[in-house]
Design an enzyme around this catalytic site. Structure first.
Site, PDB file in Angstrom:
ATOM      1  N   CYS A  96      59.529 141.750  42.047  1.00 55.52           N
ATOM      2  CA  CYS A  96      59.690 140.490  41.299  1.00 55.52           C
ATOM      3  C   CYS A  96      58.401 140.188  40.600  1.00 55.52           C
ATOM      4  O   CYS A  96      57.265 139.892  41.221  1.00 55.52           O
ATOM      5  CB  CYS A  96      59.919 139.408  42.364  1.00 55.52           C
ATOM      6  SG  CYS A  96      59.818 137.773  41.759  1.00 55.52           S
ATOM      7  N   ARG A 102      25.918 120.528  49.970  1.00 54.05           N
ATOM      8  CA  ARG A 102      25.889 119.928  51.291  1.00 54.05           C
ATOM      9  C   ARG A 102      26.298 120.745  52.410  1.00 54.05           C
ATOM     10  O   ARG A 102      25.747 120.644  53.348  1.00 54.05           O
ATOM     11  CB  ARG A 102      27.079 118.645  51.275  1.00 54.05           C
ATOM     12  CG  ARG A 102      27.037 117.852  52.519  1.00 54.05           C
ATOM     13  CD  ARG A 102      28.501 117.279  52.560  1.00 54.05           C
ATOM     14  NE  ARG A 102      28.785 116.392  51.688  1.00 54.05           N
ATOM     15  CZ  ARG A 102      28.444 115.039  51.574  1.00 54.05           C
ATOM     16  NH1 ARG A 102      27.624 114.671  52.211  1.00 54.05           N
ATOM     17  NH2 ARG A 102      28.709 114.444  50.306  1.00 54.05           N
ATOM     18  N   TYR A 118      44.929 114.002  53.150  1.00 48.75           N
ATOM     19  CA  TYR A 118      43.404 114.265  54.123  1.00 48.75           C
ATOM     20  C   TYR A 118      42.873 112.932  54.722  1.00 48.75           C
ATOM     21  O   TYR A 118      42.576 113.228  56.223  1.00 48.75           O
ATOM     22  CB  TYR A 118      42.516 114.942  53.207  1.00 48.75           C
ATOM     23  CG  TYR A 118      41.272 115.290  53.884  1.00 48.75           C
ATOM     24  CD1 TYR A 118      40.301 114.574  53.894  1.00 48.75           C
ATOM     25  CD2 TYR A 118      41.016 116.390  54.444  1.00 48.75           C
ATOM     26  CE1 TYR A 118      39.165 114.857  54.707  1.00 48.75           C
ATOM     27  CE2 TYR A 118      40.053 116.891  55.047  1.00 48.75           C
ATOM     28  CZ  TYR A 118      38.852 115.921  55.030  1.00 48.75           C
ATOM     29  OH  TYR A 118      37.605 116.334  55.869  1.00 48.75           O
ATOM     30  N   LEU A 151      30.505 109.710  54.197  1.00 46.58           N
ATOM     31  CA  LEU A 151      30.831 108.332  54.250  1.00 46.58           C
ATOM     32  C   LEU A 151      31.943 107.960  55.037  1.00 46.58           C
ATOM     33  O   LEU A 151      32.944 108.814  54.608  1.00 46.58           O
ATOM     34  CB  LEU A 151      30.629 107.812  53.065  1.00 46.58           C
ATOM     35  CG  LEU A 151      29.167 107.689  52.322  1.00 46.58           C
ATOM     36  CD1 LEU A 151      29.408 106.886  50.682  1.00 46.58           C
ATOM     37  CD2 LEU A 151      28.377 106.751  52.940  1.00 46.58           C
ATOM     38  N   LYS A 182      31.401 105.560  42.989  1.00 46.86           N
ATOM     39  CA  LYS A 182      31.472 106.699  43.634  1.00 46.86           C
ATOM     40  C   LYS A 182      32.070 107.798  42.604  1.00 46.86           C
ATOM     41  O   LYS A 182      33.265 107.641  42.406  1.00 46.86           O
ATOM     42  CB  LYS A 182      32.506 106.537  44.873  1.00 46.86           C
ATOM     43  CG  LYS A 182      32.601 107.689  45.778  1.00 46.86           C
ATOM     44  CD  LYS A 182      33.377 107.616  47.023  1.00 46.86           C
ATOM     45  CE  LYS A 182      33.507 108.700  47.885  1.00 46.86           C
ATOM     46  NZ  LYS A 182      34.103 109.900  47.488  1.00 46.86           N
TER      47      LYS A 182
END
Length: 748
Positions: free
Chosen positions: A441, A136, A37, A84, A115
């Site tokens: 399946c 958030r 990411y 951030l 953090k």
């Protein structure tokens, strides 16, 4: 890279990032590791620097998080919750600090703190009393989780001390300590519920749950999870005039108000000392009571915060240092192949348990046979294992020097390990092999049944991984209750009572054997009778037999399946696992056609003409209904009482002109509209009888634009389409266009 190639690549990166964000923030799922990411974000930022025309207001590089989900009411933050920016090496951090000191023009003191790997939360206090708590979201609008937050004992509902401002937003992180996470998973296992993958997902999943519709047992489990949550506050927002001059003094003030502040932060005199703090916790990160994924470094002087400012998504006065993924050596015991919901056959590495990034890892995906070959690993190898981004386990490769000749190569099976069908690529050129037996399946049926119960589909409590496996595994009875998902809503206590499932070893995934060599089988849906249970009545309603009774889990599952029959039509469309049909397309189809029957009878062109659908999705829907056993699912669900039509819907196409206050009116909603989520704004338009369009054209009657509206706002201005704000949008959808007569755009 040419401008055309850059635009194409930027589009691909944007799609990847937004999909990962939606999963992470909206579904508590991690579909990609942090390292990948971050690499996507870094590449997109580089492209936008080289090609500024690619950077729109709606670019992921200019936004925070993801839009809040529709499960909770929206809350607009009084002040934006920014994210951030990240650095990944000491050199990058020192370069950032040098820029800060250059722009400040004077020596800078830094506050260093851990953090925490948790869920960001904003607490709103008015005159010292907690009035709301919100996630958030996209930084402007989050989800209202106030009722759940009030159950977290470490968060005060009334502040201590004096001097509380009229309004202040306190920001922080909600998390589980490592010890509480271990205890929570033990509790989950005891209750027969699914285990959480990691503390961050556990925190998010626990906070973002609703009490509504839960049984007493489920409410007790919910309370147990919430009671173990903790919070550490690390900042404030929407505070007009704080009586302090430094970030560290803010912490002292918050602590005096009874708020939980970290004891691990330190104020240092320069960047070199901050780098030393980073190195220290890089070596001692597992000595802390909770999971951390890095260090946050902030300028301590609050006056400098204003001087340095912020970008659209992050402050310039703070940075997050992300630790590199940890690596260990372990033994590759085996490579087993798992088949998923779509039939894809995926090799998995089964390893000797290894402690990586604070947790024990036993398995890691190897994606496909070409990846196994490319990595060069042999069964029996000592391999290098890492947890990419401290989340997703990954086998990097073998330690060739330690081979002794006993290792053997992996051979990809030619048949499905679950049903025996020949594996083959879906189309020529595909690397992945798939099982073509999608109808029966067991692995694919199991995956689809679990998907039906998921939050994004019918959201059926109790229909998760364990129940889906039990209902589709042919142990006892020899034919499982669900050969396909068609019989889901026909299930009875009599179907569930006989089920036994094989207990599998957590390390190898292989069946656990008893002393006599037979497989260890147990039932999730029955239990032994107790003296307090009603006596067995062979002539009465089915309740088991003379020695056993249907378990509470079975009773609750059946009750929840009955409740699910009345869920919204779009949820059933998602539950059918039609390719490309997610919540957005499902809502559009449900609003336009009003019933499964109408969708089934529609032509490809009629489907494609629906706004938000298009040709690719229309082809997928048409092809899905051409398969007989797919139609059997719909027919049996409907026969079992599932509500596969929207009550009162007047028929195909009528949703866009349904006689409401917006009859015949086309509206585009863009940006953040106070009081509405993105999906909520579209639903409000549709409920009022209007058409919720996704793009602006000459046929658009109104564009409702909030902060972050981007290119749609520019298009509306270019075409002269009336632009309204959030307050006017509310008037429009409740009272109609006449309510806006004589009004200009009001201030947001």
């Amino acid at each position: 890279m040419s401008p055309a190639a850059a635009r194409t690549r930027a589009g691909e990166l944007t799609d990847h990032i937004l999909r990962a964000r939606d999963a992470y923030y909206g579904e508590d799922a991690e579909i990609v590791d942090d390292a990948t990411y971050d690499a996507w974000m870094h590449e997109l930022e580089q492209l936008e620097r080289l090609h500024p025309e690619l950077q729109g207001q709606d670019s992921p590089t200019q936004s925070v998080g993801a839009a809040s989900a529709t499960l909770f009411a929206p809350v607009t933050h009084a002040e934006r919750m920014l994210s951030l920016d990240n650095v990944f090496s000491e050199e990058e951090f020192l370069a950032w600090a040098a820029r800060v000191e250059r722009d400040a023009g004077r020596p800078v003191r830094y506050l260093c703190e851990l953090k925490i790997d948790g869920l960001a939360l904003s607490l709103r206090y008015e005159r010292g009393r907690l009035t709301s708590a919100a996630t958030r979201g996209d930084g402007r609008v989050g989800e209202d989780v106030t009722e759940n937050v009030r159950r977290i004992t470490t968060i005060p509902t009334t502040l201590s001390g004096t001097g509380h401002p009229d309004l202040v937003e306190v920001r922080g992180e909600v998390f589980f300590t490592v010890a509480d996470f271990t205890a929570l998973n033990a509790f989950q296992q005891e209750q027969g519920d699914r285990l959480f993958a990691n503390p961050r997902n556990a925190a998010s999943g626990s906070l973002r749950q609703k009490a509504e519709g839960k049984t007493e047992r489920q409410l007790r489990a919910m309370t147990e999870r919430l009671s173990r949550l903790r919070m550490t506050v690390h900042g404030v927002g929407a505070w007009a005039d704080p009586p302090v001059a430094a970030q560290s003094e803010v912490y002292d003030l918050l602590k005096g108000w009874g708020l939980p502040v970290s004891s691990y932060f330190r104020v240092v005199e320069d960047a070199a000392e901050a780098a030393e703090f980073i190195r220290h916790y890089g070596e001692h990160r597992h000595d802390v009571e909770h999971e951390i994924d890095g260090i946050v470094i902030k300028v301590d002087d609050l006056a400098l915060h204003d001087e340095l400012g912020a970008t659209s998504r992050a402050p310039r006065w703070a940075i997050a240092y992300k630790y590199p993924p940890e690596q260990v050596n372990t033994t590759l015991l085996d490579i087993v192949v798992s088949v998923g919901r779509t039939g894809r056959a995926t090799p998995f590495a089964v390893m000797a348990p290894a402690q990586v990034a604070g947790s024990v890892v036993r398995q890691a995906t190897l994606h496909n046979q070409d990846v196994v070959k490319a990595k060069g690993v042999l069964i029996g190898d000592t391999v290098v294992l890492r947890k990419a981004g401290d989340v997703i386990p990954e086998v990097l490769g073998p330690v060739v020097e330690l081979r002794d000749g006993s290792e053997r190569a992996f051979v990809m099976p030619v048949r499905c390990p679950e049903c025996g069908s020949p594996l083959a690529p879906a189309k020529e050129g595909d690397i992945d092999l798939r099982c073509p037996n999608s109808r029966s399946c067991p692995a694919q049926v199991r995956g689809r049944v679990e998907h039906i119960g998921s939050r994004g589909a019918l959201d059926i409590e109790g229909l998760g991984e364990v129940s889906a496996a039990a209902l589709t595994q042919p142990v006892r009875p020899e034919i499982p209750p669900l050969v396909t998902e068609a019989g889901l809503f026909d299930l009875t206590a009599g179907d569930l009572f006989p089920i036994d499932v094989v207990v599998r070893d957590a390390e190898t995934g292989l069946p656990r054997l008893l002393e006599d060599g037979t497989a260890d089988t147990r039932s999730p849906f029955r239990r032994q009778r107790k003296k307090s249970d009603p006596p067995f009545d062979p002539g009465g309603a089915f309740d088991g037999d003379a020695t056993h009774i249907v378990s509470r889990a079975a009773q609750e599952l059946l009750a929840n399946l009955e409740r699910a029959k009345t869920k919204e039509l779009w949820r059933f469309l998602v539950a059918l696992s039609i390719r490309h049909v997610g919540p957005v397309a499902a809502r559009a189809l449900a609003q336009w056609f009003g019933s499964i029957r109408a969708i089934r009878d529609a032509s490809r062109d009629e489907l494609a003409a629906v706004d938000g659908v298009g040709g690719i999705i229309a082809d997928a829907v048409t092809e899905w209904f051409e398969i007989d056993w797919h139609c059997e699912i719909v027919d049996r669900w409907e026969a079992a009482g599932a509500q596969l039509a929207t009550p009162g819907h007047p028929g195909p196409g009528a949703a866009a002109a349904g006689g409401g206050v917006l009859d015949g009116v086309t509206v585009v909603a863009t940006g953040t509209l106070e009081g509405y989520t993105r999906e909520g704004a579209q639903e409000a338009i549709l409920r009022a009888g209007g058409k919720a369009a996704s793009s602006v054209s000459k046929k658009t009657d109104f564009v409702a634009a909030g902060p972050g509206a981007g290119s749609k706002l520019a298009k509306a201005e270019e075409l002269g389409v009336p632009i309204i704000d959030a307050a006017q949008f509310h008037l429009l959808v409740t009272e109609g266009p006449s309510a806006l007569s004589g009004q200009g755009p009001s201030s947001s």
